[in-house]
Motif scaffolding. Structure first.
Motif, PDB file in Angstrom:
ATOM      1  N   UNK A   1      -0.975 -14.236   1.871  1.00 29.82           N
ATOM      2  CA  UNK A   1      -1.390 -13.742   3.044  1.00 29.82           C
ATOM      3  C   UNK A   1      -0.576 -12.570   3.478  1.00 29.82           C
ATOM      4  N   UNK A   2       0.850 -13.079   3.526  1.00 32.12           N
ATOM      5  CA  UNK A   2       1.875 -12.156   3.888  1.00 32.12           C
ATOM      6  C   UNK A   2       1.938 -10.980   2.950  1.00 32.12           C
ATOM      7  N   UNK A   3       1.903 -11.434   1.563  1.00 32.13           N
ATOM      8  CA  UNK A   3       2.153 -10.301   0.530  1.00 32.13           C
ATOM      9  C   UNK A   3       1.062  -9.279   0.736  1.00 32.13           C
ATOM     10  N   UNK A   4      -0.346  -9.904   0.874  1.00 31.51           N
ATOM     11  CA  UNK A   4      -1.458  -8.662   1.075  1.00 31.51           C
ATOM     12  C   UNK A   4      -1.012  -7.835   2.462  1.00 31.51           C
ATOM     13  N   UNK A   5      -0.552  -8.546   3.286  1.00 35.06           N
ATOM     14  CA  UNK A   5      -0.549  -7.846   4.388  1.00 35.06           C
ATOM     15  C   UNK A   5       0.454  -6.748   4.210  1.00 35.06           C
ATOM     16  N   UNK A   6       1.562  -7.030   3.449  1.00 37.40           N
ATOM     17  CA  UNK A   6       2.690  -6.097   3.385  1.00 37.40           C
ATOM     18  C   UNK A   6       2.136  -4.681   2.243  1.00 37.40           C
ATOM     19  N   UNK A   7       1.245  -5.292   1.365  1.00 38.86           N
ATOM     20  CA  UNK A   7       0.772  -4.333   0.547  1.00 38.86           C
ATOM     21  C   UNK A   7      -0.323  -3.516   1.386  1.00 38.86           C
ATOM     22  N   UNK A   8      -0.960  -3.862   2.223  1.00 36.36           N
ATOM     23  CA  UNK A   8      -2.017  -3.127   2.992  1.00 36.36           C
ATOM     24  C   UNK A   8      -1.194  -2.087   3.997  1.00 36.36           C
ATOM     25  N   UNK A   9      -0.079  -2.652   4.448  1.00 35.14           N
ATOM     26  CA  UNK A   9       0.756  -1.704   5.224  1.00 35.14           C
ATOM     27  C   UNK A   9       1.475  -0.532   4.392  1.00 35.14           C
ATOM     28  N   UNK A  10       2.014  -0.892   3.238  1.00 31.06           N
ATOM     29  CA  UNK A  10       2.673  -0.039   2.298  1.00 31.06           C
ATOM     30  C   UNK A  10       1.605   1.028   1.833  1.00 31.06           C
ATOM     31  N   UNK A  11       0.292   0.513   1.735  1.00 34.10           N
ATOM     32  CA  UNK A  11      -0.767   1.581   1.259  1.00 34.10           C
ATOM     33  C   UNK A  11      -0.995   2.833   2.155  1.00 34.10           C
ATOM     34  N   UNK A  12      -0.936   2.396   3.431  1.00 33.27           N
ATOM     35  CA  UNK A  12      -1.277   3.418   4.388  1.00 33.27           C
ATOM     36  C   UNK A  12      -0.103   4.520   4.574  1.00 33.27           C
ATOM     37  N   UNK A  13       1.132   4.307   4.060  1.00 34.48           N
ATOM     38  CA  UNK A  13       1.952   5.134   4.148  1.00 34.48           C
ATOM     39  C   UNK A  13       2.315   5.697   2.636  1.00 34.48           C
ATOM     40  N   UNK A  14       2.294   5.149   1.689  1.00 34.27           N
ATOM     41  CA  UNK A  14       2.335   5.712   0.427  1.00 34.27           C
ATOM     42  C   UNK A  14       1.333   6.193  -0.324  1.00 34.27           C
ATOM     43  N   UNK A  15      -0.051   5.775   0.263  1.00 34.31           N
ATOM     44  CA  UNK A  15      -1.189   6.466  -0.412  1.00 34.31           C
ATOM     45  C   UNK A  15      -1.524   6.068  -1.687  1.00 34.31           C
ATOM     46  N   UNK A  16      -1.174   5.017  -2.022  1.00 31.98           N
ATOM     47  CA  UNK A  16      -1.365   4.523  -3.738  1.00 31.98           C
ATOM     48  C   UNK A  16      -1.990   2.796  -3.546  1.00 31.98           C
ATOM     49  N   UNK A  17      -2.687   2.460  -4.587  1.00 31.43           N
ATOM     50  CA  UNK A  17      -3.305   1.090  -4.483  1.00 31.43           C
ATOM     51  C   UNK A  17      -2.285   0.281  -5.398  1.00 31.43           C
ATOM     52  N   UNK A  18      -1.250   0.809  -5.823  1.00 30.56           N
ATOM     53  CA  UNK A  18      -0.261  -0.012  -6.704  1.00 30.56           C
ATOM     54  C   UNK A  18       1.081   0.183  -6.835  1.00 30.56           C
ATOM     55  N   UNK A  19       1.822  -0.651  -6.727  1.00 28.37           N
ATOM     56  CA  UNK A  19       3.267  -0.522  -6.596  1.00 28.37           C
ATOM     57  C   UNK A  19       3.846  -1.130  -7.695  1.00 28.37           C
TER      58      UNK A  19
END
Length: 380
Positions: free
Chosen positions: A113-131
Motif C-alpha cells: 500500500x505504501x509503495x503504491x502511494x509513493x508511486x502515485x505521488x511520484x506520477x503527479x510530478x514526473x508525469x510517467x507511469x513507470x520508474x
C-alpha cells in the motif's frame, strides 16, 4: 529542510548512551523513546550523525506520523508526503515494514500500500507511469504501532555497526556498536590502560582505540544518502574533513587484548591492522588465568564466553572463575563485563557494584560493573 525530524535508532537499553552522544555532537533538542532518540537537524546533520554515532544502529528521517487503522488511511497519509522532493525519477525506493498491536497486521500488504502511494505521488510530478529504480537507494520504512503509522526514510543503509574494518567474524561476534557502548559506559579514559582477556575478533580494543583517538566510526564506509540530491556531495566532503581534523592520533594508547583461541586472534590481528592500530593495540594468545595487564588503574572491558561460544558450559564457567581470580591480583583495576550468564556474579565470586540490562542483537545480556579506585589526581 534544516528542521527535519531525525531519528537515531538505538538497541534496547542504549537509548541514554545514544542521547549522550547526540548531546556531545551539539544536538540538545531531543526526545528519547524506546529504541530511538528523535532530534532536529538538516542535510548536513544527516552526514555528521552517520559519521559520528558509535552506538546507534541507523539514522532515519521521520517523514510523517498519523492514525492508520485502515488501508485507505495508510495510503492517503503516505501519498500526502512530498516524495519527489527527496526521490529523483530514477531513484530506487523499496518499502520495508513492521506492525505491532495494530489492525493492519499484514506487513507485506502494508508495504504494498505504501509503495503504491509513493508511486502515485511520484506520477503527479514526473508525469510517467513507470520508474526504472536504477539510481540512488531510498529505503522507506512503515512502522505500525497501536494503529498509528510512522513513515521514515533510511539515510544509513547497512547498519552503523558496519565500520569497515572487520571482514571476517568469529562464531559469536559482538556488534561494534555494543562494543563501543561498553567502553563508553565504563570508567575508561584514553590515559588509562584497557585490557580485554576474551578479545575474540578484537572489537572492544579497536572501538576503544577509535574513541581514544576521537576517530569518527563512519569514516571508512559509505551511506545510502550519499547519492541523494538533497544531501549533496559537498556536505559529505565537509563533514569528512571535519572528522579527519578531529582525529587525535598523537594520544598514546595502552590497549591490549588476549584470547586462548589462535583462530580468533588471527581475525583480530587482521581487523586491528585494517583499522590502523597495528602498532597501538597489543594482542597475545593466552588463557585468562595467565593475564598480567600492564599499568595501574586500568579497565578490563570484556564479553566473557558462555556455553554457546565455547561449546561447553563447564569451560565457560571455568574461564569466568579464572577471571575472578585474576581480578584479585589487580586491586586498582575496574572490570566491566557483558554476558548472557545469569550466574555470572556467583561464578566470578563477587557482587557487581552496578548492573545494566542490554541487548546484543536479540540476546538479552547484563552489563556487570565492578569498580576499582579512580586514579589519583595527576595520574589521569
Amino acid at each position: 529542510m534544516d528542521n527535519l525530524q531525525l531519528i537515531a535508532t538505538a538497541p534496547m537499553g542504549l537509548e541514554a548512551v545514544v542521547s549522550r552522544e547526540l548531546t556531545e555532537l551539539g544536538y540538545t533538542d531531543q526526545k528519547v523513546e524506546n529504541g530511538r532518540v528523535i532530534f532536529k537537524g538538516g542535510p548536513a546533520d544527516i552526514c555528521r550523525a552517520n559519521l559520528w554515532l558509535r552506538t546507534s544502529d541507523r539514522v532515519l528521517i521521520k517523514m510523517a506520523e498519523y492514525p492508520a487503522a485502515t488501508f485507505e488511511e495508510l495510503f492517503e497519509g503516505a501519498k500526502a508526503i512530498d516524495w519527489p522532493a527527496w526521490i529523483p525519477e530514477n531513484g530506487e525506493f523499496p518499502v520495508e515494514g513492521r506492525s505491532h498491536k495494530s489492525q493492519l497486521s499484514s506487513v507485506p500488504a502494508c508495504q504494498s500500500i505504501v509503495k503504491k502511494a509513493v508511486v502515485e505521488k511520484m506520477k503527479t510530478v514526473y508525469g510517467t507511469e513507470w520508474f526504472p529504480e536504477d539510481g540512488a537507494r531510498f529505503v522507506i520504512e512503515v512502522w505500525l504501532l497501536n494503529d498509528v503509522a510512522m513513515i521514515t526514510l533510511d539515510t544509513t543503509g547497512p547498519g552503523l555497526h558496519k565500520r569497515g574494518y572487520r571482514k571476517l567474524v568469529t562464531e559469536a561476534p559482538l556488534k561494534e556498536t555494543m562494543a563501543a557502548a561498553m567502553v563508553l559506559l565504563s570508567r575508561w579514559r584514553p590515559e588509562r590502560p584497557l585490557y580485554d582477556p576474551f578479545c575474540g575478533s578484537g572489537t572492544i580494543p579497536i572501538e576503544a582505540a577509535m574513541i581514544g583517538w576521537n576517530i569518527a566510526p563512519g569514516l571508512r564506509r559509505t551511506f545510502n544518502s550519499e547519492g541523494w540530491p538533497l544531501v549533496p556531495d559537498e556536505l559529505w566532503a565537509r563533514a569528512r574533513e571535519e572528522a579527519f581534523d578531529a582525529v587525535r592520533d598523537d594520544v598514546p594508547l595502552q590497549i591490549a587484548g588476549s584470547d586462548i583461541d589462535p583462530a580468533a586472534l588471527d581475525v583480530a590481528a587482521a581487523a586491528v591492522k585494517k583499522a590502523g592500530f597495528a602498532n597501538d593495540i597489543k594482542l597475545t594468545q593466552m588463557p585468562v588465568s595467565r593475564i598480567k595487564p600492564d599499568g595501574d588503574y586500568g579497565c578490563i572491558v570484556t564479553n566473557p564466553p558462555y556455553g554457546s561460544r565455547l561449546g561447553d558450559e563447564q569451560d565457560a564457567e571455568k574461564a569466568v572463575r579464572q577471571l575472578g581470580l585474576s581480578m584479585l591480583y589487580l586491586p586498582t583495576w575496574s572490570t566491566f563485563a557483558l554476558t548472557q550468564s545469569r550466574t555470572f556474579e556467583e561464578t566470578i565470586g563477587r557482587k557487581a557494584d552496578k548492573r545494566r540490562k542490554l541487548f546484543n542483537g536479540r540476546l538479552e545480556c547484563t552489563f556487570y560493573q565492578f569498580f576499582g579506585p579512580l586514579p589519583p589526581r595527576g595520574k589521569a
